[in-house]
Scaffold this active site. Structure first.
Site, PDB file in Angstrom:
ATOM      1  N   GLY A 210       8.537 113.911 -34.302  1.00  0.00           N
ATOM      2  CA  GLY A 210       7.452 114.465 -33.523  1.00  0.00           C
ATOM      3  C   GLY A 210       7.640 115.936 -33.188  1.00  0.00           C
ATOM      4  N   CYS A 261       2.475 110.384 -42.507  1.00  0.00           N
ATOM      5  CA  CYS A 261       1.771 111.649 -42.267  1.00  0.00           C
ATOM      6  C   CYS A 261       0.942 112.067 -43.467  1.00  0.00           C
ATOM      7  CB  CYS A 261       2.762 112.750 -41.908  1.00  0.00           C
ATOM      8  SG  CYS A 261       3.965 113.117 -43.219  1.00  0.00           S
TER       9      CYS A 261
END
Length: 473
Positions: A210, A261
């Site tokens: 993150g 992602c």
């Protein structure tokens, strides 16, 4: 939190007494890795490549078991897709690595009178995510060892068991060829303090996680390679039939329950093809959110504007239930037709679950504007996908979109991270450049994990221009 590195040659361990117990634990692992690495960096290219090959093959051979362990431990994604990640990525990485020289002199540039010599960086720290607890350590290990380095993995606590098992498999493979096992190590019970110590004490850090963790890596005082948020915009041109790209879009959106992602997030299609797109998505297992369901589902998907963690990596049926929807049995994903984009519509954010946003456009210029606006809202620097047969339109998107990679007529989830049928380096760490506050705008590769010494000769027969020729010709 910046720590002095006591293992740089010629420097003493004057601060060792100031270290906490956790820092001492990390220090001991780094010391073991450094001993292994110093032996390993004397090895020939052939022996280095054998070490790289065996760790990749070990994860490939044990890919099913490791995938099941990861799915059960993290409660994210699909076991079957994690098998594909373990096996597919190990194959692709080794297929490309085995053809590349990475030790000692790697290139002669005769026209410039230069020789390039690759030298290891040392002990690489790898902070790995819960979304990829087995594939990422494997890929990081392969590219680290390719450059003659050692690797210390700091796994996400929710993926520590599968990470430990993956490292165990690779260490056993190294032992079988009489390579130092401590070339690959892992922190078995990681905490935030462990991760901070790894980032501050290793020679280099690969931070796959993150934004806050990546920011911490860049603030550690050591070189770091981080990633940015993904939000893959998928642009479909008018010269491509919906049937030619919808299967790729759907497969990308549902791959590993959409937790990657690189999964497609927003489909931007010609308004004239709305009926075909909608029907095609439903035919492929999609549930179209009704207008009266949109506000409630949006609020549950993004409470306070942030993705609902309980929905991340969960199958469509569970996402629907958590979102207050009643969907038919067998629903593979949920999709929503939107009219606004960017900051005006939360559905355009990254959705780490099988939810797809769709929006129509009138012109290709408008399609690019929609994609660019969405990316600047979230995901700038990462990636996009273009389905088109018109070179001019493909290149227009490539020039306009603030992304580090654009895949053409491919499935984003499996292509953007590098594949055997494209030229992108196969990786689990996708740099997003300055857009994503990253140091690289490409797929992390072994070339990023070595220092290059350049031996410069006087260029033969070099003609030195006059000042007038330099400035006026």
């Amino acid at each position: 939190m910046v720590f002095f590195n006591p293992y740089i040659k010629g420097r003493s361990m004057t601060m060792s007494n100031a270290l906490t117990e956790v820092q001492k634990e990390v220090q001991a692992l780094i010391e073991k890795g450094r001993v292994a690495q110093q032996e390993f960096e004397t090895w020939s290219q052939e022996k280095v490549d054998e070490a790289v090959r065996v760790i990749g093959k070990a994860v490939y051979d044990d890919g099913d078991r490791l995938a099941k362990l990861a799915a059960e431990e993290t409660q994210m994604g699909r076991y079957e897709d994690k098998i594909l990640k373990n096996k597919g990525k190990s194959k692709a990485v080794w297929n490309k690595l085995k053809h590349q020289k990475s030790r000692n002199i790697i290139r002669y540039i005769e026209d410039e009178g230069l020789i390039e010599v690759a030298k290891p960086m040392g002990v690489i720290g790898a902070v790995t995510p819960t979304t990829n607890p087995t594939m990422t350590p494997m890929q990081n290990a392969m590219i680290a060892l390719k450059g003659g380095n050692a690797l210390l993995v700091s796994p996400h606590p929710r993926g520590k068991q599968s990470g430990v098992e993956t490292v165990k498999v690779m260490r056993e493979a190294l032992k079988a060829i009489d390579a130092p096992e401590d070339l690959i190590q892992i922190i078995p019970n990681p905490t935030l303090e462990h991760t901070q110590a790894v980032m501050a004490m290793c020679d280099v850090t690969i931070a796959t996680g993150g934004p806050s963790m990546v920011k911490a890596a860049y603030s550690s005082g050591k070189p770091s390679f981080g990633v940015g948020a993904g939000n893959i915009q998928c642009l479909a041109d008018t010269d491509v039939a919906a049937e030619d790209y919808l299967t790729m879009v759907v497969n990308g959106r549902i791959y590993d329950n959409g937790v990657l992602c690189t999964c497609e997030q927003c489909l931007i299609y010609p308004k004239t093809d709305k009926a075909n797109v909608e029907a095609g998505l439903i035919k492929r297992g999609g549930y179209l959110i009704k207008p009266e369901e949109m506000d409630s589902f949006r609020d549950k998907l993004f409470p306070n504007g942030v993705i609902n963690k309980d929905m991340v990596g969960r199958p469509a049926s569970e996402v629907a239930e958590l979102g207050g929807l009643t969907v038919p049995e067998g629903t593979k994903f949920i999709f929503v037709q939107i009219e606004k984009y960017g900051a005006d519509e939360l559905f355009t954010k990254e959705k780490l679950c099988p939810v797809l946003a769709t929006i129509g456009y009138d012109t290709w210029e408008e399609a690019i504007t929609i994609a660019k606006t969405n990316l600047l809202f979230e995901g700038a620097g990462h990636s996009a996908v273009v389905h088109s047969h018109t070179t001019e339109n493909i290149e227009a998107a490539g020039k306009a979109l603030p992304v580090s990679r654009v895949a053409v007529n491919q499935q984003g989830s499996s292509g953007l991270g590098g594949a055997m049928n494209n030229g992108l380096n196969p990786t689990g760490t996708l740099g997003c450049g300055s857009w994503g506050n990253n140091s690289i705008s490409e797929n992390l590769w072994w070339t990023h994990l070595v220092n290059i010494s350049r031996v410069a000769y006087v260029k033969k027969d070099a003609e030195i221009p006059t000042d007038d020729e330099i400035w006026n010709s």
